[in-house]
Design a protein around this motif. Sequence first.
Motif, PDB file in Angstrom:
ATOM      1  N   ALA B  17       2.719 -36.467  39.520  1.00  0.00           N
ATOM      2  CA  ALA B  17       3.717 -37.306  38.851  1.00  0.00           C
ATOM      3  C   ALA B  17       4.758 -37.926  39.775  1.00  0.00           C
ATOM      4  O   ALA B  17       5.846 -38.272  39.324  1.00  0.00           O
ATOM      5  CB  ALA B  17       4.410 -36.474  37.767  1.00  0.00           C
ATOM      6  N   SER B  18       4.465 -38.111  41.056  1.00  0.00           N
ATOM      7  CA  SER B  18       5.481 -38.747  41.912  1.00  0.00           C
ATOM      8  C   SER B  18       5.537 -40.244  41.634  1.00  0.00           C
ATOM      9  O   SER B  18       4.638 -40.815  41.023  1.00  0.00           O
ATOM     10  CB  SER B  18       5.160 -38.515  43.388  1.00  0.00           C
ATOM     11  N   CYS B  19       6.624 -40.898  42.121  1.00  0.00           N
ATOM     12  CA  CYS B  19       6.690 -42.364  42.046  1.00  0.00           C
ATOM     13  C   CYS B  19       5.596 -42.925  42.952  1.00  0.00           C
ATOM     14  O   CYS B  19       5.233 -42.325  43.956  1.00  0.00           O
ATOM     15  CB  CYS B  19       8.022 -42.874  42.590  1.00  0.00           C
ATOM     16  N   PRO B  20       5.093 -44.106  42.639  1.00  0.00           N
ATOM     17  CA  PRO B  20       4.145 -44.746  43.553  1.00  0.00           C
ATOM     18  C   PRO B  20       4.820 -44.990  44.905  1.00  0.00           C
ATOM     19  O   PRO B  20       5.980 -45.373  44.957  1.00  0.00           O
ATOM     20  CB  PRO B  20       3.825 -46.077  42.855  1.00  0.00           C
ATOM     21  N   GLY B  21       4.106 -44.695  45.978  1.00  0.00           N
ATOM     22  CA  GLY B  21       4.638 -44.954  47.309  1.00  0.00           C
ATOM     23  C   GLY B  21       5.580 -43.884  47.813  1.00  0.00           C
ATOM     24  O   GLY B  21       6.269 -44.076  48.816  1.00  0.00           O
ATOM     25  N   CYS B  22       5.605 -42.733  47.163  1.00  0.00           N
ATOM     26  CA  CYS B  22       6.536 -41.665  47.548  1.00  0.00           C
ATOM     27  C   CYS B  22       6.114 -41.005  48.860  1.00  0.00           C
ATOM     28  O   CYS B  22       4.983 -40.555  49.003  1.00  0.00           O
ATOM     29  CB  CYS B  22       6.578 -40.621  46.441  1.00  0.00           C
ATOM     30  N   ALA B  23       7.043 -40.948  49.801  1.00  0.00           N
ATOM     31  CA  ALA B  23       6.740 -40.332  51.097  1.00  0.00           C
ATOM     32  C   ALA B  23       6.694 -38.810  50.989  1.00  0.00           C
ATOM     33  O   ALA B  23       5.985 -38.153  51.763  1.00  0.00           O
ATOM     34  CB  ALA B  23       7.781 -40.745  52.123  1.00  0.00           C
ATOM     35  N   VAL B  24       7.429 -38.256  50.046  1.00  0.00           N
ATOM     36  CA  VAL B  24       7.394 -36.798  49.872  1.00  0.00           C
ATOM     37  C   VAL B  24       5.982 -36.372  49.496  1.00  0.00           C
ATOM     38  O   VAL B  24       5.433 -35.413  50.057  1.00  0.00           O
ATOM     39  CB  VAL B  24       8.409 -36.333  48.795  1.00  0.00           C
ATOM     40  N   ALA B  25       5.383 -37.106  48.554  1.00  0.00           N
ATOM     41  CA  ALA B  25       4.038 -36.743  48.100  1.00  0.00           C
ATOM     42  C   ALA B  25       3.051 -36.770  49.272  1.00  0.00           C
ATOM     43  O   ALA B  25       2.216 -35.863  49.422  1.00  0.00           O
ATOM     44  CB  ALA B  25       3.582 -37.690  46.999  1.00  0.00           C
ATOM     45  N   SER B  46      12.950 -29.778  42.263  1.00  0.00           N
ATOM     46  CA  SER B  46      12.899 -30.873  43.241  1.00  0.00           C
ATOM     47  C   SER B  46      11.850 -31.856  42.744  1.00  0.00           C
ATOM     48  O   SER B  46      11.139 -31.572  41.785  1.00  0.00           O
ATOM     49  CB  SER B  46      12.452 -30.341  44.617  1.00  0.00           C
ATOM     50  N   CYS B  47      11.723 -32.977  43.422  1.00  0.00           N
ATOM     51  CA  CYS B  47      10.626 -33.887  43.100  1.00  0.00           C
ATOM     52  C   CYS B  47       9.285 -33.177  43.316  1.00  0.00           C
ATOM     53  O   CYS B  47       8.309 -33.448  42.611  1.00  0.00           O
ATOM     54  CB  CYS B  47      10.693 -35.135  43.971  1.00  0.00           C
ATOM     55  N   ILE B  48       9.253 -32.235  44.292  1.00  0.00           N
ATOM     56  CA  ILE B  48       7.999 -31.520  44.576  1.00  0.00           C
ATOM     57  C   ILE B  48       7.605 -30.647  43.380  1.00  0.00           C
ATOM     58  O   ILE B  48       6.422 -30.523  43.060  1.00  0.00           O
ATOM     59  CB  ILE B  48       8.151 -30.643  45.837  1.00  0.00           C
ATOM     60  N   VAL B  50       8.189 -31.333  40.335  1.00  0.00           N
ATOM     61  CA  VAL B  50       7.621 -32.241  39.335  1.00  0.00           C
ATOM     62  C   VAL B  50       6.168 -32.573  39.706  1.00  0.00           C
ATOM     63  O   VAL B  50       5.274 -32.561  38.865  1.00  0.00           O
ATOM     64  CB  VAL B  50       8.478 -33.518  39.214  1.00  0.00           C
ATOM     65  N   MET B  51       5.969 -32.838  40.986  1.00  0.00           N
ATOM     66  CA  MET B  51       4.608 -33.154  41.448  1.00  0.00           C
ATOM     67  C   MET B  51       3.659 -31.973  41.257  1.00  0.00           C
ATOM     68  O   MET B  51       2.460 -32.163  41.038  1.00  0.00           O
ATOM     69  CB  MET B  51       4.623 -33.523  42.934  1.00  0.00           C
ATOM     70  N   ALA B  52       4.196 -30.749  41.393  1.00  0.00           N
ATOM     71  CA  ALA B  52       3.341 -29.553  41.241  1.00  0.00           C
ATOM     72  C   ALA B  52       2.765 -29.493  39.832  1.00  0.00           C
ATOM     73  O   ALA B  52       1.731 -28.865  39.608  1.00  0.00           O
ATOM     74  CB  ALA B  52       4.125 -28.284  41.549  1.00  0.00           C
ATOM     75  N   ASP B 125      13.201 -34.017  53.149  1.00  0.00           N
ATOM     76  CA  ASP B 125      14.561 -34.554  53.057  1.00  0.00           C
ATOM     77  C   ASP B 125      14.517 -36.023  52.626  1.00  0.00           C
ATOM     78  O   ASP B 125      14.152 -36.888  53.432  1.00  0.00           O
ATOM     79  CB  ASP B 125      15.237 -34.387  54.427  1.00  0.00           C
ATOM     80  N   ASN B 126      14.884 -36.278  51.374  1.00  0.00           N
ATOM     81  CA  ASN B 126      15.012 -37.672  50.931  1.00  0.00           C
ATOM     82  C   ASN B 126      16.478 -38.052  50.763  1.00  0.00           C
ATOM     83  O   ASN B 126      16.812 -39.027  50.130  1.00  0.00           O
ATOM     84  CB  ASN B 126      14.184 -37.934  49.661  1.00  0.00           C
ATOM     85  N   GLU B 127      17.330 -37.223  51.345  1.00  0.00           N
ATOM     86  CA  GLU B 127      18.743 -37.534  51.583  1.00  0.00           C
ATOM     87  C   GLU B 127      19.598 -37.695  50.322  1.00  0.00           C
ATOM     88  O   GLU B 127      20.612 -38.373  50.361  1.00  0.00           O
ATOM     89  CB  GLU B 127      18.867 -38.751  52.513  1.00  0.00           C
ATOM     90  N   PRO B 204      11.413 -41.052  53.169  1.00  0.00           N
ATOM     91  CA  PRO B 204      12.070 -42.127  52.420  1.00  0.00           C
ATOM     92  C   PRO B 204      11.699 -42.088  50.938  1.00  0.00           C
ATOM     93  O   PRO B 204      10.552 -41.797  50.588  1.00  0.00           O
ATOM     94  CB  PRO B 204      11.546 -43.401  53.089  1.00  0.00           C
ATOM     95  N   CYS B 205      12.682 -42.392  50.109  1.00  0.00           N
ATOM     96  CA  CYS B 205      12.506 -42.325  48.660  1.00  0.00           C
ATOM     97  C   CYS B 205      12.593 -43.751  48.103  1.00  0.00           C
ATOM     98  O   CYS B 205      13.590 -44.449  48.340  1.00  0.00           O
ATOM     99  CB  CYS B 205      13.606 -41.450  48.082  1.00  0.00           C
ATOM    100  N   VAL B 206      11.578 -44.125  47.377  1.00  0.00           N
ATOM    101  CA  VAL B 206      11.469 -45.519  46.934  1.00  0.00           C
ATOM    102  C   VAL B 206      12.684 -45.947  46.089  1.00  0.00           C
ATOM    103  O   VAL B 206      13.415 -46.862  46.480  1.00  0.00           O
ATOM    104  CB  VAL B 206      10.126 -45.746  46.204  1.00  0.00           C
ATOM    105  N   PRO B 207      12.943 -45.301  44.946  1.00  0.00           N
ATOM    106  CA  PRO B 207      14.092 -45.764  44.169  1.00  0.00           C
ATOM    107  C   PRO B 207      15.433 -45.396  44.793  1.00  0.00           C
ATOM    108  O   PRO B 207      16.388 -46.173  44.724  1.00  0.00           O
ATOM    109  CB  PRO B 207      13.917 -45.070  42.806  1.00  0.00           C
ATOM    110  N   GLY B 208      15.523 -44.216  45.399  1.00  0.00           N
ATOM    111  CA  GLY B 208      16.811 -43.731  45.902  1.00  0.00           C
ATOM    112  C   GLY B 208      17.310 -44.542  47.091  1.00  0.00           C
ATOM    113  O   GLY B 208      18.513 -44.764  47.229  1.00  0.00           O
TER     114      GLY B 208
HETATM  115  S1  SF4 Z   1      12.341 -40.103  43.353  1.00  0.00           S
HETATM  116 FE1  SF4 Z   1      11.879 -40.505  45.484  1.00  0.00          FE
HETATM  117  S2  SF4 Z   1      11.257 -38.539  46.343  1.00  0.00           S
HETATM  118 FE2  SF4 Z   1      11.175 -38.363  44.127  1.00  0.00          FE
HETATM  119  S3  SF4 Z   1       9.080 -38.809  43.587  1.00  0.00           S
HETATM  120 FE3  SF4 Z   1      10.191 -40.729  43.468  1.00  0.00          FE
HETATM  121  S4  SF4 Z   1       9.960 -41.642  45.496  1.00  0.00           S
HETATM  122 FE4  SF4 Z   1       9.374 -39.534  45.654  1.00  0.00          FE
END
Ligand code: SF4
Lengths: 182, 296, 393
Positions: B17-25, B46-48, B50-52, B125-127, B204-208
Amino acid sequence: MLEIRIHGRGGQGAQVGCQILAGAFFKTGRWVQAFAAYGGERRGAPVTAYLRVDERPIRVRSDIERPHHIIVLDATLLDDSSIVASLRPGGWLFVNAPLPGVPPWNSVRVVTVDATAIALRRGLSPVVSTTMLGAFAGASGLVPLEKLVEAVREGSPARAEENIAACVEAYWACAGLEAIGA
Amino acid sequence: MSTTAEPEAELFCPGHASCPGCAVALAVRFVLKGLGPRTVLVIPPSCIAVMAGPLPLSSMQVPVFQTAFETTAAAAAGLARAFRARGEEVTVACLAGDGGTHDIGLQALSGAAERDEDFIYVCFDNEAYQNTGNQKSSATPWGAWTSSTPRGKPTRKKDIVEIMAAHRIPYAATACPAYPADLLAKIERARTLGGTRFLHVLCPCVPGWGIADDASLRVARLAVESRLFPLYEVRDGLRYTITHEPVGVPVKEYLSAQARYRHLTDEAIRQIQEDVDQGWARLVGRARALPPRAFA
Amino acid sequence: MLTQVATRHTRILLTGDHAVAYAALRARPHLIPVYPITPQTPVLEKLLELQELGELTADIMTVESEHSAMAACIAASLAGARVFTATASQGLALMHEMLHYAAGGRAPVVLVNVNRTLASPWGFWADQTDSLAQRDTGWIQLYCESAQEALDSVLQAFRVAEALLVPAMVVIEALYVSHTLEPVEIPDPELVDEFLPPYEPPVRLDPATPRGFGGTTAPVQWRANRLALKAAMELALDAVEEAGRRYGELTERAYSSVETYRAEDAELVIVTAGGIAGTAREAVDQLRGQGIPVGLVKLRLFRPFPSARVAGLLAGVGKVAVIDRNCSVGSGGIFCQEVRAALHAHRVTGPQVFSFIAGLGGVNVSADRVMEICRSALNAVSAPPDPILEERL
Ligand code: SF4
């Protein structure tokens, strides 16, 4: 049930002494309960330790407000008159004091022993509790010397032999002693 | 720089369930490849997390324990000791965000590091607190806009690698999903060691950060190549090695690629450049001071 | 001071805290994450001493906070380790978040809490509010009156907790139990092994069968999880009885969720928990000696609350005096709330329930005071709605 209170100052061994006396009574097959208000471990701070002895399991869990006997490791603590006042009628007061001439209080029977001098000679100062236990056992006859010696040996955190020697010396100094007073 | 063949096995399933283009994923995918299947993961909110995946689903092919926010390192330590007590060989790894690491989880992490608990801790770290909509964390850099720093963050970013290195843990390193070989090599090295091992991964975080869906790796590269986020590792808190020589592009290129820095003045950008230059010089000095011992 | 009374146990003088440490030794945990706090510290010190002697094989993890201690307990438990910890007061309050986590995560952690005042202001003495404030966390709670009961209850707590996958808290009182030296029988290891089987949870964190634990849920799933915990907790009522009975078969010390003492034909029944229950026994004997028919109902199990048992025992009684060494500010004595709720729920309208708050902050509650409480309730025409403060008697 027998209720005993020990008053001392931090460093004199009131708490450990109370546990040792509990151990001695336990060795005679009795039920015991010993505790001390913790947190008073600072040197010189007043410490109160409590001991109950009975022929059956002890259920009550509260401070001893009216003890049968009081052991005082530092006579200056008696400035607080409520200590002596709390003794049961006919109770015995064991005081660490250099002179046998401590004035009797009403019906209170007083046994004095110069525990500080004995403990000093044995290199135990400021721990006087084991010495006072010897005086208690000797004068009261409530606990046999050999059980007390065993308990001192097992319960002394250090210098077991010196503690035993001081305890035995005070025991014989007070054995069969007629308490001063009424 | 060592090059490690990328492990074939995918332990992080697609469809999460990450955003498209998420570097964390992407970083999580590489980290799991590096950790391998005899791993148990500890993940705080964390976003992680959610992805889990929401229960009863899981996007990970290894066991996951989702713990309370501030407890990642404590839970991981308990797990590692439980497996040891049961005589089982398992790698325990933490996947946490910067809020869970730099802020609320720092006490438990510091305690575990001091005890040299046996786990690999990866901070993605997406800061900012991106999972809850971009509130600043102590990992948010000076000047960055977040929903809780509307005029830009007035204080510096906390230097987590230096904090971890100061515990003299066996291994601390920075990494970035834009450099997957470097990231995998570092996971590999961490795995050969025991005790507390720490990886700080910039993501890097796409929306943030206010970047395009396809921009996160480009922005990540600029962070590294501008020397703002150098790739290096620290052994035993003392021996520094720079694992990638950055070309040194102006930091302005990195900043201007992100909407969160849109309001910065030229003077502010100059100050950031100065700060980056000083940081790089300090790192180079450390790397020269005590040459690394060969890795066992 | 060792006396071999029988071949199956050793009788020795121990404080409540040290008895708890011996219970942990006998339970053979894998891991003990723990953080020191007065008056729990002797538990930790004794455990380290037993480890040093080579008797305790558990890994003692001296963490940086109680919060981390409980976090480590939960994770380790879910990996299949038997875990034990102990704390008091502020430490338990700091753990609060993780207490919920343990119960919801079905980690059968066993914790001993030494009842101590919560700051501010600072105090170090007996007060039950710390553990009673955790009543909604989903933990089994057992209150103990003596060092012996503490030791025995820790072993029973492991048996019940691990069978039901519900964490369990064993509670002892500061000073009057924790630091009180008294004779305690330590059952032999073989006896405990007979009573307490090894812990093997049905599912656990295991790379051989990867599963997610603790992830996010939809409302329906969250509800299902909570209802499953509720159902398991309800089973604890019988499980505690079973464990107490079985323990009695092995040690000749049987236990129950609620204990009565001379409560037959009593005009007034004292209801209390913990150390005051022991003092109340003494008071009951003295009053009975004076021809005043009083008795005692001791609450040992507080969660799950043995509501039907309590209501049944009090059904025919004229007056009930609940003694609380705690105060839920704005409400009153917590045990009394539960007793009144139990009577109401089971439509027992006969007894007049007097709520006494006594011994707050560790103030001494003597047998004389308990007798005064009884007399004042017996002399009263009716029970007031508000709690009666013992100091004003
Ligand atoms: S909010 Fe940022 S870090 Fe979280 S899933 Fe979306 S792009 Fe990835």
